[in-house]
Design a protein around this motif. Structure first.
Motif, PDB file in Angstrom:
ATOM      1  N   GLN A 225       4.051  15.435  -9.518  1.00 50.14           N
ATOM      2  CA  GLN A 225       2.806  16.109  -9.537  1.00 50.14           C
ATOM      3  C   GLN A 225       2.629  17.013 -10.851  1.00 50.14           C
ATOM      4  O   GLN A 225       1.826  17.336 -11.430  1.00 50.14           O
ATOM      5  CB  GLN A 225       2.716  16.837  -8.166  1.00 50.14           C
TER       6      GLN A 225
ATOM      7  N   THR B 141       0.771  -1.268   0.022  1.00 57.11           N
ATOM      8  CA  THR B 141      -0.078   0.177  -0.003  1.00 57.11           C
ATOM      9  C   THR B 141       0.896   1.247   0.069  1.00 57.11           C
ATOM     10  O   THR B 141       1.751   1.602   0.757  1.00 57.11           O
ATOM     11  CB  THR B 141      -1.006   0.032   1.352  1.00 57.11           C
TER      12      THR B 141
ATOM     13  N   LYS C 110       3.708  10.307  -3.585  1.00 57.78           N
ATOM     14  CA  LYS C 110       2.716  11.044  -4.771  1.00 57.78           C
ATOM     15  C   LYS C 110       3.235  10.195  -6.202  1.00 57.78           C
ATOM     16  O   LYS C 110       2.413  10.274  -6.936  1.00 57.78           O
ATOM     17  CB  LYS C 110       3.236  12.260  -5.010  1.00 57.78           C
TER      18      LYS C 110
ATOM     19  N   ALA D 173       3.313   7.020  -6.699  1.00 60.83           N
ATOM     20  CA  ALA D 173       2.565   6.049  -7.192  1.00 60.83           C
ATOM     21  C   ALA D 173       1.176   6.082  -7.625  1.00 60.83           C
ATOM     22  O   ALA D 173       0.741   5.327  -8.439  1.00 60.83           O
ATOM     23  CB  ALA D 173       2.156   5.052  -5.704  1.00 60.83           C
ATOM     24  N   THR D 174       0.596   7.101  -7.582  1.00 56.64           N
ATOM     25  CA  THR D 174      -0.767   7.638  -8.092  1.00 56.64           C
ATOM     26  C   THR D 174      -0.724   8.554  -9.419  1.00 56.64           C
ATOM     27  O   THR D 174      -1.784   8.890  -9.825  1.00 56.64           O
ATOM     28  CB  THR D 174      -1.593   8.131  -6.976  1.00 56.64           C
TER      29      THR D 174
ATOM     30  N   SER E  88       2.319  15.082 -13.875  1.00 56.20           N
ATOM     31  CA  SER E  88       0.866  14.574 -13.715  1.00 56.20           C
ATOM     32  C   SER E  88      -0.259  15.376 -14.152  1.00 56.20           C
ATOM     33  O   SER E  88      -1.237  15.119 -14.883  1.00 56.20           O
ATOM     34  CB  SER E  88       0.511  13.871 -12.342  1.00 56.20           C
TER      35      SER E  88
END
Length: 346
Positions: A324, A88, A94, A96-97, A327
């Motif tokens: 970020q 998890t 940040k 990972a997503t 992304s």
């Protein structure tokens, strides 16, 4: 079997800007280790703002590995921070997503100041040096001093030897201010390499008693430039299809999402994005051909090539998190239809 020094590197939980952390373990391998061979490794998250003392274990998951040119049999291991289950992602993770696309190309221009004794390198003990003008791409002791070029050249060599796609260096507009550029295909790859290049620069400067100041406006409201991390970007569609209509729709989407971009483009950006010193105001979106006072600079080559190629978002600042930033750029681009979907929308 050879004993390798593995430097596990990660981002801590400090806000608004995470700090780089690193610790070393020794492992034996037949050859330079692959990513798949590198184990998970725990650390004390209560000392990095990533856990409470009563339940302090966090886990480092290797995601990229590079040779460490500064060490014999060394490896630099970029890691994500995971919860104790090793699966998890931690809330501070940040990477990972984020959105990722291997066909999206990113070029980051990392600006920063060398600092010594609490002031930019080359500044007098009180007051300021001669005004800005001769320092950008400057040559000679009076412009760059006697150590800065040595540092940026050594940093360049370290990055290249580590396999980081370092693309260039130059002295910047303010005295003591420099820039390096990193290019990568895919948001994660480009951002990993920016973080690793930052790490190598910070570590290199330790032996010289010099700090790196990444704050976007360390000299405050003065007539000295701030520091950015301009983000050059393109997708496969932008490079191969593009077109003026698509470009205008893309700019409309960036305008609509202005505040989403500013939110991840680095802290204190209102102090840097003032409309002065080659910046656009933080709260107003603009674009222009070769305009370094716009939010997005459109290269002449982009227009000449039928509105195809790359664009430069000049708003991200020097403390911004490249994960970020990249992304958010991809999120906004994804809102604009392409190909058949674009024709259907029309």
């Amino acid at each position: 079997m050879t004993k390798y020094k593995l430097e596990y590197i990660w981002l801590d939980g400090y806000t608004p800007v995470p700090g780089l952390r690193g610790k070393t373990q020794i492992k034996e391998f037949d050859a330079f280790p692959t990513l798949e061979q590198l184990p998970l490794w725990g650390f004390d998250g209560s000392s990095t703002q990533q856990a409470e003392g009563h339940s302090s274990d966090c886990v480092l998951k290797p995601v990229a590995v590079y040779p460490d040119p500064a060490r014999t049999n060394g490896a630099l291991v970029m890691c994500e921070v995971m919860m104790p289950d090793g699966v998890t992602p931690h809330a501070s993770n940040k990477r990972a997503t984020i959105l990722d696309d291997e066909d999206a190309w990113f070029g980051f221009e990392q600006e920063y100041f060398f600092y010594k004794d609490g002031r930019p390198l080359g500044f007098p003990t009180s007051g300021y040096p001669a005004p800005q003008g001769p320092y950008y791409t400057g040559v000679g002791y009076k412009n760059v001093g006697d150590v800065a070029r040595q540092l940026v050249e050594e940093h360049l060599d370290l990055c290249l030897a580590a396999g980081i796609n370092h693309e260039g260096i130059n002295a910047e507009v303010a005295k003591g201010q420099w820039e390096f550029q990193i290019f990568g295909k895919g948001s994660r790859k480009a951002a990993d390499q920016i973080w690793m290049a930052r790490y190598l620069l910070l570590r290199l400067c330790e032996k010289h008693g010099i700090d790196i100041e990444f704050h976007c406006k360390p000299l405050g409201d003065t007539d000295w430039n701030g520091s950015g991390m301009h983000c050059n970007f393109s997708t496969k569609y932008m490079r191969e299809v593009g077109g003026k209509d698509y470009f205008e729709a893309l700019m409309a989407a960036f305008d609509k999402n202005l505040m989403d971009h500013i939110a991840v483009y680095g802290p204190d950006n209102d102090k840097r994005l003032t409309g002065k010193h080659e910046t656009a105001p933080w709260n107003k979106f603009s674009y222009g051909v070769a305009d370094r006072g716009a939010s997005i600079r459109v290269p002449h080559s982009f227009v000449r090539n039928g509105y195809k190629g790359y664009l430069e978002d000049r708003r991200p600042n020097s403390q911004g998190d490249p994960y970020q930033i990249a992304s958010q750029v991809l999120k906004t681009i994804a809102e604009v239809p392409t190909g058949a979907a674009r024709k259907a929308a029309a």
